[in-house]
Design an enzyme around this catalytic site. Structure first.
Site, PDB file in Angstrom:
ATOM      1  N   GLU A 286       0.755  -1.300   0.007  1.00 36.67           N
ATOM      2  CA  GLU A 286      -0.020   0.095  -0.045  1.00 36.67           C
ATOM      3  C   GLU A 286       0.797   1.280  -0.123  1.00 36.67           C
ATOM      4  OE1 GLU A 286      -4.370  -0.777   2.015  1.00 36.67           O
ATOM      5  OE2 GLU A 286      -3.105   0.546   3.206  1.00 36.67           O
ATOM      6  N   HIS A 307       8.373 -26.762  -1.478  1.00 39.10           N
ATOM      7  CA  HIS A 307       7.733 -28.036  -2.009  1.00 39.10           C
ATOM      8  C   HIS A 307       6.800 -27.541  -2.818  1.00 39.10           C
ATOM      9  CE1 HIS A 307      10.074 -30.877   0.732  1.00 39.10           C
ATOM     10  NE2 HIS A 307      10.089 -29.965   1.347  1.00 39.10           N
ATOM     11  N   LYS A 421     -14.087   0.144  -3.824  1.00 40.10           N
ATOM     12  CA  LYS A 421     -15.362   0.565  -3.203  1.00 40.10           C
ATOM     13  C   LYS A 421     -16.239   1.269  -3.942  1.00 40.10           C
ATOM     14  CE  LYS A 421     -12.495   0.991   0.826  1.00 40.10           C
ATOM     15  NZ  LYS A 421     -11.738   1.956   1.643  1.00 40.10           N
TER      16      LYS A 421
HETATM   17  O1  PA5 Z   1      -3.981   1.223   5.658  1.00 37.45           O
HETATM   18  C1  PA5 Z   1      -5.173   1.617   5.543  1.00 37.45           C
HETATM   19  O2  PA5 Z   1      -5.416   2.773   5.704  1.00 37.45           O
HETATM   20  C2  PA5 Z   1      -6.324   0.613   5.196  1.00 37.45           C
HETATM   21  O3  PA5 Z   1      -5.700  -0.872   5.343  1.00 37.45           O
HETATM   22  C3  PA5 Z   1      -7.263   0.593   6.502  1.00 37.45           C
HETATM   23  O4  PA5 Z   1      -6.817   0.294   7.590  1.00 37.45           O
HETATM   24  C4  PA5 Z   1      -8.475  -0.479   6.087  1.00 37.45           C
HETATM   25  O5  PA5 Z   1      -9.043  -0.065   4.901  1.00 37.45           O
HETATM   26  C5  PA5 Z   1      -9.291  -0.299   7.262  1.00 37.45           C
HETATM   27  O6  PA5 Z   1      -9.917   1.072   7.411  1.00 37.45           O
HETATM   28  P1  PA5 Z   1     -10.692   1.375   8.630  1.00 37.45           P
HETATM   29  O7  PA5 Z   1      -9.874   1.384   9.695  1.00 37.45           O
HETATM   30  O8  PA5 Z   1     -10.979   3.064   8.449  1.00 37.45           O
HETATM   31  O9  PA5 Z   1     -11.898   0.562   8.692  1.00 37.45           O
END
Ligand code: PA5
Length: 451
Positions: A286, A307, A421
Site C-alpha cells: 500500500e 515443496h 469501493k
Molecule cells: O491502511 C489503511 O489505511 C487501510 O488498510 C485501512 O486500515 C483499512 O481499509 C481499514 O480502514 P478503517 O480502519 O477505516 O476501517
C-alpha cells in the site's frame, strides 16, 4: 539489548557495493524529511514517534483491560480489516502457542476482514455457549466489511446479553470524533479507544488498534512497545547509515527494483510468522504500489512452500529477490534420537536439534536461490518475543518510509483502494449513486465473454 541485523552477503552477484553506497548518499536527506515532516504525506507521520508517545500509564491501563477481558470472556472477537486487523493478527499468531487445549485461556478470533457469509456463519456458531467480548476497530468508522460484520455481531451480543451488558462487552477503537462507529459507540455507551489522526491504518499496530487485542491475548504490550522504542532509537535516531540495517534494507530494495527485480518474497522458516508477512505485504504494497511503480510484495512459509513454490523461485522468471527472516533462537530444543533399524536413514542426525536442521535448510535455501539468480538478504531476528516483534514492526515501518521516498512516491496515502469501493457501492445501489449504479450495471452487462 537484542539487535536485529541485516545480512546482505547474497546480493553481491546483483549489486555492487559502490552502487549501494551511491544509493545511501540520499539517506541523510530522506531521514531529515521524515523527522522534520517535510516530505510527501507529512500529515501521516504520527507513527514515527508513536513508541515514545505511548505513556507507561496508557500501557498499564490497556494491560488491565486485557486482564479484565480474559477474566470475563472465553472468546474475543476482533472486527476490522487491513491496517485495523493485520498488526494484531501478526503479533498474536507469532507470540501465542500454535495450538491450545480447548478451554485453556481466551481465544482471539477475527471478523470483518472479508464479506464471506460462510465465514461469518461459522463464527456465529463458534460464539454460541461462550462468554464473548468484541473489539470493533475502524479508523474511518465506515468501512463496509467491518461495518457489516459488526451489525450482525452486535445484534447477536444484544440478543445474548441484553442492551446494557451487550454494549458493555463491546470496545470500539475509532476516530476521536468522526464516523458512524464513533456516533454509535457514544450513543450506546461503549468503551472507546482513539486512533490518532496522524497515524494511517497500516502504521497503527502500536496504537490501541493493535495494543488492545494483543494485550487481551495475554502478551506483554510493555515489552512490545519497548522493542519498538529501541527500534526507533536504532533506526530513526541512527544517522550513520552504515550502522542502520533498516535503511540499508530500503536502499538495497530500490537498487534491485531498478535492475528489474520487481517482486520481493519475504520468506520465513517459522510458520507462526505467516501473518507478520501478511502485515508486511500491506505495509509495503500500500505504501509503494502507486503511480505505476512499486515492488510487488509476496511471501512464502518455508520449508512448506519449498515443496510448492520452490521450483518457481529456483528456476522461474528472474524478476524476484528474496528477504529471509531468520529467527536466531527458536527457544525450543527438540533433540533427534537414534533408532535401531534406521529405516528413515536419519541416525546421522542423532543428538542434533530440530532448530539446527531448520537452520541448515535456511542456509541451503539462501545459497541455492543466490546460485539460481535470486539475490537475497536476511533479517536476523534474535527470537520470537514481544520485544523482538515490536522492534521488527518498527524496522519495517522505518524501512518502508525510506524506501518509498527513495522510489519517489508518497508512502503514506492509498488512493487506489477507493476504486473497488466506488464500484461496489454503485452495484449495491447505495443512495446518491444512482447514475454510477446505472453506468456500472450497463458496463458489466455488455461485452460478456463466457465459455
Ligand atoms: O491502511 C489503511 O489505511 C487501510 O488498510 C485501512 O486500515 C483499512 O481499509 C481499514 O480502514 P478503517 O480502519 O477505516 O476501517
Amino acid at each position: 539489548m537484542k539487535k536485529i541485523t541485516l545480512d546482505y552477503t547474497n546480493i553481491q552477484d546483483a549489486v555492487l557495493l559502490s552502487e549501494l553506497s551511491g544509493k545511501l548518499e540520499s539517506y541523510s536527506e530522506i531521514r531529515n524529511m521524515i523527522i522534520n515532516k517535510t516530505g510527501k504525506g507529512n500529515d501521516f507521520l504520527g507513527w514515527v514517534d508513536l513508541p515514545d508517545r505511548i505513556s507507561d500509564q496508557e500501557i498499564e491501563e490497556i494491560e488491565a483491560l486485557g486482564k479484565r477481558i480474559r477474566e470475563e470472556s472465553d472468546l474475543l472477537v476482533v472486527i476490522g480489516i487491513g491496517g485495523s486487523y493485520l498488526g494484531a493478527k501478526a503479533a498474536i499468531d507469532a507470540l501465542l502457542p500454535a495450538f491450545k487445549k480447548s478451554g485453556e485461556g481466551i481465544e482471539i478470533v477475527f471478523a470483518g476482514q472479508s464479506l464471506s457469509p460462510r465465514y461469518l456463519k461459522s463464527l456465529l456458531a463458534h460464539m454460541e455457549g461462550r462468554r464473548v467480548t468484541v473489539n470493533v476497530i475502524s479508523k474511518s468508522g465506515t468501512t463496509t466489511e467491518p461495518a457489516v460484520a459488526f451489525r450482525i455481531i452486535r445484534e447477536w451480543m444484544i440478543a445474548k446479553y441484553g442492551k446494557e451488558e451487550g454494549c458493555r462487552r463491546i470496545i470500539a477503537t475509532t476516530d476521536s470524533s468522526k464516523g458512524a462507529l464513533r456516533t454509535l459507540a457514544d450513543e450506546e455507551g461503549m468503551k472507546t479507544y482513539v486512533i490518532p489522526d496522524d497515524v494511517g491504518g497500516r502504521f497503527s499496530v502500536l496504537t490501541p488498534v493493535g495494543l488492545v487485542p494483543i494485550a487481551a491475548a495475554g502478551i506483554s504490550i510493555k515489552d512490545l512497545v519497548q522493542g519498538a522504542r529501541d527500534g526507533a532509537a536504532q533506526y530513526r535516531d541512527e544517522a550513520d547509515v552504515t550502522k542502520n540495517p533498516s535503511a540499508v534494507y530500503a536502499a538495497i530494495r530500490n537498487i534491485l527494483y531498478k535492475k528489474g527485480k520487481t517482486t520481493e518474497i519475504l520468506s520465513n522458516f517459522e510458520p507462526q510468522l505467516h501473518y507478520v508477512a501478511e502485515w508486511w505485504k500491506q505495509l509495503y504494497g500500500e505504501s509503494e504500489g502507486k503511480e505505476n511503480k512499486g515492488i510487488f510484495p509476496a511471501s512464502c512459509d518455508f520449508t512448506t512452500d519449498l515443496h510448492s513454490m520452490g521450483q518457481w523461485i529456483q528456476e522461474g522468471l528472474r524478476n524476484i529477490f528474496e528477504t529471509f527472516i531468520n529467527v536466531e533462537d527458536s527457544g525450543v530444543k527438540i533433540l533427534l534420537g537414534r533408532e535401531e533399524k534406521d529405516l528413515d536413514k536419519l541416525n546421522y542426525l542423532e543428538g542434533e536439534t530440530l532448530e539446527f536442521v531448520n537452520r541448515q535448510a535456511f542456509l541451503g535455501t539462501a545459497s541455492a536461490h543466490r546460485d539460481g539468480g535470486v539475490p537475497n538478504m536476511t533479517i536476523n531476528l534474535p527470537d520470537i518475543s514481544a520485544y523482538s516483534i515490536g522492534k521488527l514492526f518498527y524496522f519495517f515501518e522505518w524501512g518502508v518510509a525510506v524506501s518509498g521516498y527513495m522510489l519517489g512516491v508518497n508512502p503514506f496515502d492509498q488512493p487506489g483502494v477507493e476504486s473497488y469501493k466506488k464500484n461496489m457501492f454503485a452495484l449495491l445501489g447505495k443512495p446518491g449513486l444512482e447514475k454510477e449504479t446505472q453506468a456500472i450495471r450497463e458496463k458489466l452487462a455488455g461485452n460478456k465473454l463466457i465459455v
